[in-house]
Design a protein around this motif. Structure first.
Motif, PDB file in Angstrom:
ATOM      1  N   ASP A   5      30.299  40.044  27.102  1.00 52.58           N
ATOM      2  CA  ASP A   5      31.309  39.337  27.879  1.00 52.58           C
ATOM      3  C   ASP A   5      30.995  39.471  29.364  1.00 52.58           C
ATOM      4  O   ASP A   5      31.122  40.558  29.944  1.00 52.58           O
ATOM      5  N   LEU A   6      30.599  38.376  29.990  1.00 56.66           N
ATOM      6  CA  LEU A   6      30.251  38.427  31.417  1.00 56.66           C
ATOM      7  C   LEU A   6      31.479  38.555  32.314  1.00 56.66           C
ATOM      8  O   LEU A   6      31.334  38.710  33.531  1.00 56.66           O
ATOM      9  N   ASN A   7      32.660  38.504  31.725  1.00 49.24           N
ATOM     10  CA  ASN A   7      33.896  38.706  32.493  1.00 49.24           C
ATOM     11  C   ASN A   7      34.420  40.131  32.393  1.00 49.24           C
ATOM     12  O   ASN A   7      35.508  40.424  32.899  1.00 49.24           O
ATOM     13  N   ASP A   8      33.659  40.996  31.741  1.00 44.60           N
ATOM     14  CA  ASP A   8      34.062  42.401  31.602  1.00 44.60           C
ATOM     15  C   ASP A   8      33.940  43.108  32.956  1.00 44.60           C
ATOM     16  O   ASP A   8      32.824  43.330  33.441  1.00 44.60           O
ATOM     17  N   PRO A   9      35.052  43.481  33.591  1.00 44.00           N
ATOM     18  CA  PRO A   9      34.987  44.092  34.926  1.00 44.00           C
ATOM     19  C   PRO A   9      34.363  45.491  34.938  1.00 44.00           C
ATOM     20  O   PRO A   9      33.938  45.967  35.999  1.00 44.00           O
ATOM     21  N   PHE A  10      34.308  46.137  33.765  1.00 44.10           N
ATOM     22  CA  PHE A  10      33.733  47.476  33.704  1.00 44.10           C
ATOM     23  C   PHE A  10      32.208  47.442  33.595  1.00 44.10           C
ATOM     24  O   PHE A  10      31.533  48.412  33.921  1.00 44.10           O
TER      25      PHE A  10
END
Length: 342
Positions: free
Chosen positions: A47-52
């Motif tokens: 997931d390229l939207n994973d902020p971690f």
């Protein structure tokens, strides 16, 4: 030095070694740059939207906070796995920030996407002189690469291009990887419920071909054919459609380079028709007679001069502040008039 050549690129993209600390993707084909960046990114995270796991940094953010890239490269993953730091629209102005970020001890992977970079670029030299860094150039699909892309996408959907359709698609796609994929997707959807799985020339023409793109090709053909009367209308149509003078100049350059290549083969003893068969992508058969007629009108020395003028015009459009549309239109008319006057 780690600079992937054409034969190494696919392997490098699909088996990114842990020893690489950063990858530079640059070139004029924005769609291909982004496609390859996404392929690399998904090797690390789903997931390229994973902020971690993912930090995406734009040039304005880096300008406002110069230490941001160093901080992100040094950060540890909170959920396990290697972190991805993606710097978009990179350039030589970011050389110092990138160099500092690469000195951090973290195991994050830095992906830098950039536009066209000259050979003297500090950023290119940085990535091409360190075994832990990878540099990949992204140029527009052409020749065998473009034909392979067309066949691959269509065959994966159970479709097979007819020879004339394949030749036409190869001549009308390729300037941008994402645009090419989008156009091929139109064909796939168009044939979705069709029992005939062969993509015909009519199918290709029904689905593909932005009107502006087709106009640029017509402008190039009108120039090499000396059709001055058509040019004003065609050029105006291209500008109204939003095409840039630089895009127009590059299409014209490509036309002249193909003519020049045929002239080169003729210089080695081949006749024009045989020489034209060596072009890649191949000539669309319905355009063959017209193309050969234009070859006869343009000797090699005049083709070389025209190419020099086109490249000078592109540089002037980018750097002098002169009105690019006027400069480009004038050169188009001058080149076409030179054919008619002869």
């Amino acid at each position: 030095m780690v600079k992937a050549n054409r034969s190494q690129i696919q392997q490098a993209l699909r088996s990114l070694e842990a020893t690489y600390k950063a990858v530079l993707l640059y070139g004029p084909d924005d769609g291909l740059v982004r496609e390859r960046a996404d392929l690399i990114a998904h090797q690390l995270v789903d997931d390229l939207n994973d902020p971690f796991r993912v930090a995406r940094i734009g040039p304005d953010q880096l300008k406002a906070t110069p230490s941001l890239l160093v901080d992100e490269m040094a950060a540890m993953s909170m959920t396990g796995g290697r972190r991805l730091v993606w710097l978009e629209s990179g350039g030589d102005s970011h050389h110092a920030a990138i160099s500092s970020a690469l000195e951090t001890s973290g195991d994050s992977l830095l992906v830098v996407t950039a536009g066209e970079l000259p050979a003297r670029s500090k950023l290119r030299k940085l990535f091409e002189t360190d075994k832990h860094l990878l540099s990949i150039a992204c140029y527009s699909d052409e020749g065998r690469d473009l034909i392979d892309l067309i066949r691959q996408m269509l065959e994966e959907a159970g479709l097979f291009p007819a020879p004339d359709a394949l030749a036409w698609l190869a001549a009308n796609l390729g300037k941008d990887r994402q645009v090419s994929r989008g156009e091929l997707t139109k064909i796939i959807l168009y044939k979705l419920s069709d029992t005939d799985k062969t993509v015909s020339l009519d199918d290709a023409r029904a689905c593909v071909g932005d009107a502006a793109d087709m106009t640029l090709g017509q402008i190039a053909e009108a120039i090499t054919g000396g059709e001055v009367e058509r040019l004003d209308n065609l050029i105006e149509k291209a500008y109204i459609a939003g095409e840039s003078p630089v895009a127009l100049l590059r299409v014209i350059q490509n036309r002249f380079m193909r003519l020049h290549l045929v002239r080169g083969f003729m210089g080695s003893g081949l006749d024009a028709a045989t020489a034209a068969t060596k072009l890649s992508p191949p000539l669309f058969f319905k355009e063959r007679d017209s193309f050969l007629n234009h070859v006869r009108r343009w000797p090699a020395d005049r083709l070389s001069t025209a190419l020099s003028r086109l490249m000078e015009a592109e540089l002037a459009c980018k750097s002098t502040g002169m009105p690019a549309e006027t400069l480009t239109s004038r050169l188009c008319l001058q080149l076409a008039a030179s054919v008619r006057n002869r």
